[in-house]
Design a protein around this motif. Sequence first.
Motif, PDB file in Angstrom:
ATOM      1  N   ASN A  26       0.821  -1.214   0.000  1.00 39.27           N
ATOM      2  CA  ASN A  26       0.000   0.000   0.000  1.00 39.27           C
ATOM      3  C   ASN A  26       0.857   1.266   0.000  1.00 39.27           C
ATOM      4  OD1 ASN A  26      -2.521  -1.412   0.082  1.00 39.27           O
ATOM      5  ND2 ASN A  26      -2.116  -1.811   2.246  1.00 39.27           N
ATOM      6  N   LEU A  27       1.876   1.270  -0.846  1.00 33.62           N
ATOM      7  CA  LEU A  27       2.759   2.423  -0.942  1.00 33.62           C
ATOM      8  C   LEU A  27       2.055   3.557  -1.665  1.00 33.62           C
ATOM      9  CD1 LEU A  27       6.101   0.677  -1.976  1.00 33.62           C
ATOM     10  CD2 LEU A  27       5.349   1.328   0.314  1.00 33.62           C
ATOM     11  N   GLU A  28       2.339   4.761  -1.260  1.00 32.63           N
ATOM     12  CA  GLU A  28       1.754   5.936  -1.893  1.00 32.63           C
ATOM     13  C   GLU A  28       2.715   6.505  -2.926  1.00 32.63           C
ATOM     14  OE1 GLU A  28       0.323   8.672   1.022  1.00 32.63           O
ATOM     15  OE2 GLU A  28      -0.896   7.150   1.999  1.00 32.63           O
ATOM     16  N   VAL A  29       3.085   5.666  -3.866  1.00 39.58           N
ATOM     17  CA  VAL A  29       3.984   6.049  -4.953  1.00 39.58           C
ATOM     18  C   VAL A  29       3.564   5.237  -6.179  1.00 39.58           C
ATOM     19  CG1 VAL A  29       5.734   4.324  -4.327  1.00 39.58           C
ATOM     20  CG2 VAL A  29       6.410   6.322  -5.612  1.00 39.58           C
ATOM     21  N   ALA A  30       3.698   5.834  -7.348  1.00 32.80           N
ATOM     22  CA  ALA A  30       3.396   5.115  -8.586  1.00 32.80           C
ATOM     23  C   ALA A  30       4.515   4.116  -8.865  1.00 32.80           C
ATOM     24  CB  ALA A  30       3.265   6.100  -9.737  1.00 32.80           C
ATOM     25  N   PRO A  31       4.173   2.918  -9.361  1.00 27.30           N
ATOM     26  CA  PRO A  31       5.221   1.937  -9.671  1.00 27.30           C
ATOM     27  C   PRO A  31       6.314   2.507 -10.575  1.00 27.30           C
ATOM     28  CG  PRO A  31       3.079   0.899  -9.808  1.00 27.30           C
ATOM     29  CD  PRO A  31       2.829   2.379  -9.598  1.00 27.30           C
ATOM     30  N   ALA A  32       5.944   3.324 -11.550  1.00 29.32           N
ATOM     31  CA  ALA A  32       6.928   3.893 -12.479  1.00 29.32           C
ATOM     32  C   ALA A  32       7.869   4.885 -11.799  1.00 29.32           C
ATOM     33  CB  ALA A  32       6.212   4.573 -13.644  1.00 29.32           C
ATOM     34  N   ALA A  33       7.478   5.373 -10.625  1.00 30.23           N
ATOM     35  CA  ALA A  33       8.310   6.346  -9.911  1.00 30.23           C
ATOM     36  C   ALA A  33       9.387   5.684  -9.049  1.00 30.23           C
ATOM     37  CB  ALA A  33       7.438   7.239  -9.034  1.00 30.23           C
ATOM     38  N   ILE A  34       9.344   4.366  -8.935  1.00 35.67           N
ATOM     39  CA  ILE A  34      10.341   3.660  -8.129  1.00 35.67           C
ATOM     40  C   ILE A  34      11.630   3.525  -8.934  1.00 35.67           C
ATOM     41  CG2 ILE A  34      10.921   1.499  -6.956  1.00 35.67           C
ATOM     42  CD1 ILE A  34       7.920   1.144  -6.385  1.00 35.67           C
ATOM     43  N   ASP A  35      12.705   4.073  -8.403  1.00 39.37           N
ATOM     44  CA  ASP A  35      14.018   3.983  -9.049  1.00 39.37           C
ATOM     45  C   ASP A  35      14.500   2.541  -8.929  1.00 39.37           C
ATOM     46  OD1 ASP A  35      16.720   4.005  -9.755  1.00 39.37           O
ATOM     47  OD2 ASP A  35      17.203   5.735  -8.503  1.00 39.37           O
ATOM     48  N   PRO A  36      14.732   1.859 -10.059  1.00 40.56           N
ATOM     49  CA  PRO A  36      15.122   0.449  -9.992  1.00 40.56           C
ATOM     50  C   PRO A  36      16.481   0.201  -9.339  1.00 40.56           C
ATOM     51  CG  PRO A  36      15.190   1.225 -12.259  1.00 40.56           C
ATOM     52  CD  PRO A  36      14.606   2.330 -11.432  1.00 40.56           C
ATOM     53  N   THR A  37      17.299   1.256  -9.204  1.00 38.33           N
ATOM     54  CA  THR A  37      18.613   1.074  -8.597  1.00 38.33           C
ATOM     55  C   THR A  37      18.681   1.573  -7.157  1.00 38.33           C
ATOM     56  OG1 THR A  37      19.430   3.180  -9.469  1.00 38.33           O
ATOM     57  CG2 THR A  37      19.758   1.210 -10.842  1.00 38.33           C
ATOM     58  N   ALA A  38      17.610   2.192  -6.675  1.00 40.59           N
ATOM     59  CA  ALA A  38      17.589   2.710  -5.301  1.00 40.59           C
ATOM     60  C   ALA A  38      17.456   1.550  -4.307  1.00 40.59           C
ATOM     61  CB  ALA A  38      16.423   3.678  -5.123  1.00 40.59           C
ATOM     62  N   PRO A  39      18.026   1.695  -3.127  1.00 45.89           N
ATOM     63  CA  PRO A  39      17.884   0.650  -2.109  1.00 45.89           C
ATOM     64  C   PRO A  39      16.410   0.423  -1.755  1.00 45.89           C
ATOM     65  CG  PRO A  39      19.540   2.260  -1.446  1.00 45.89           C
ATOM     66  CD  PRO A  39      18.849   2.811  -2.655  1.00 45.89           C
ATOM     67  N   LEU A  40      16.044  -0.830  -1.553  1.00 45.41           N
ATOM     68  CA  LEU A  40      14.690  -1.133  -1.100  1.00 45.41           C
ATOM     69  C   LEU A  40      14.583  -0.974   0.410  1.00 45.41           C
ATOM     70  CD1 LEU A  40      13.796  -4.351  -3.140  1.00 45.41           C
ATOM     71  CD2 LEU A  40      13.073  -1.997  -3.582  1.00 45.41           C
ATOM     72  N   TYR A  41      15.607  -1.420   1.096  1.00 44.34           N
ATOM     73  CA  TYR A  41      15.596  -1.493   2.556  1.00 44.34           C
ATOM     74  C   TYR A  41      16.193  -0.214   3.143  1.00 44.34           C
ATOM     75  CZ  TYR A  41      16.044  -3.765   7.119  1.00 44.34           C
ATOM     76  OH  TYR A  41      15.922  -4.102   8.442  1.00 44.34           O
ATOM     77  N   GLY A  42      15.583   0.289   4.205  1.00 47.01           N
ATOM     78  CA  GLY A  42      16.125   1.486   4.858  1.00 47.01           C
ATOM     79  C   GLY A  42      15.972   2.700   3.969  1.00 47.01           C
ATOM     80  N   GLU A  43      17.090   3.403   3.709  1.00 47.88           N
ATOM     81  CA  GLU A  43      17.025   4.566   2.820  1.00 47.88           C
ATOM     82  C   GLU A  43      16.583   4.116   1.442  1.00 47.88           C
ATOM     83  OE1 GLU A  43      21.252   5.482   1.062  1.00 47.88           O
ATOM     84  OE2 GLU A  43      21.383   5.209   3.225  1.00 47.88           O
ATOM     85  N   GLY A  44      16.236   5.029   0.590  1.00 51.31           N
ATOM     86  CA  GLY A  44      15.701   4.669  -0.722  1.00 51.31           C
ATOM     87  C   GLY A  44      14.201   4.525  -0.604  1.00 51.31           C
ATOM     88  N   LEU A  45      13.681   3.334  -0.854  1.00 49.01           N
ATOM     89  CA  LEU A  45      12.241   3.107  -0.769  1.00 49.01           C
ATOM     90  C   LEU A  45      11.761   3.053   0.677  1.00 49.01           C
ATOM     91  CD1 LEU A  45       9.873   2.864  -2.685  1.00 49.01           C
ATOM     92  CD2 LEU A  45      10.203   0.403  -2.695  1.00 49.01           C
ATOM     93  N   GLY A  46      12.659   2.762   1.596  1.00 51.32           N
ATOM     94  CA  GLY A  46      12.319   2.831   3.013  1.00 51.32           C
ATOM     95  C   GLY A  46      11.611   1.613   3.578  1.00 51.32           C
ATOM     96  N   LEU A  47      11.785   0.462   2.962  1.00 51.41           N
ATOM     97  CA  LEU A  47      11.125  -0.740   3.475  1.00 51.41           C
ATOM     98  C   LEU A  47      11.827  -1.232   4.733  1.00 51.41           C
ATOM     99  CD1 LEU A  47      10.493  -2.719   0.167  1.00 51.41           C
ATOM    100  CD2 LEU A  47       9.116  -0.913   1.218  1.00 51.41           C
ATOM    101  N   ASP A  48      11.061  -1.889   5.605  1.00 45.77           N
ATOM    102  CA  ASP A  48      11.645  -2.501   6.797  1.00 45.77           C
ATOM    103  C   ASP A  48      11.569  -4.018   6.655  1.00 45.77           C
ATOM    104  OD1 ASP A  48       9.014  -3.291   7.456  1.00 45.77           O
ATOM    105  OD2 ASP A  48       8.753  -1.677   8.910  1.00 45.77           O
TER     106      ASP A  48
END
Length: 94
Positions: A26-48
């Motif tokens: 339930n992320l409040e971001v469009a799938p196309a806006a996710i940088d494919p090279t950004a970290p998923l965990y912690g910084e970047g997308l901010g997943l835990d």
Amino acid sequence: MPCADLAPQPHGIEHELATLLVEALNLEVAPAAIDPTAPLYGEGLGLDSIDILEVALEVSRRYGFQLRSDDANNQLIFESLRSLAAHVAQHRTL
């Protein structure tokens, strides 16, 4: 006429996985806006860790293989959307 290569292309899987991330978490971001090279965990997308577990379950359901919590390569697998997509492309059974 030569036979077309039917193997899924990484960018296609990246988009599928970006959509999976947005919908499952339930992320409040469009799938196309996710940088494919950004970290998923912690910084970047901010997943835990709970988010990563949910993603692993969804990947298992959708692509037909297990992402195990004790896999020594998890840090590399979940480093970015691109690394997750490459792993899925290599191991998917569905």
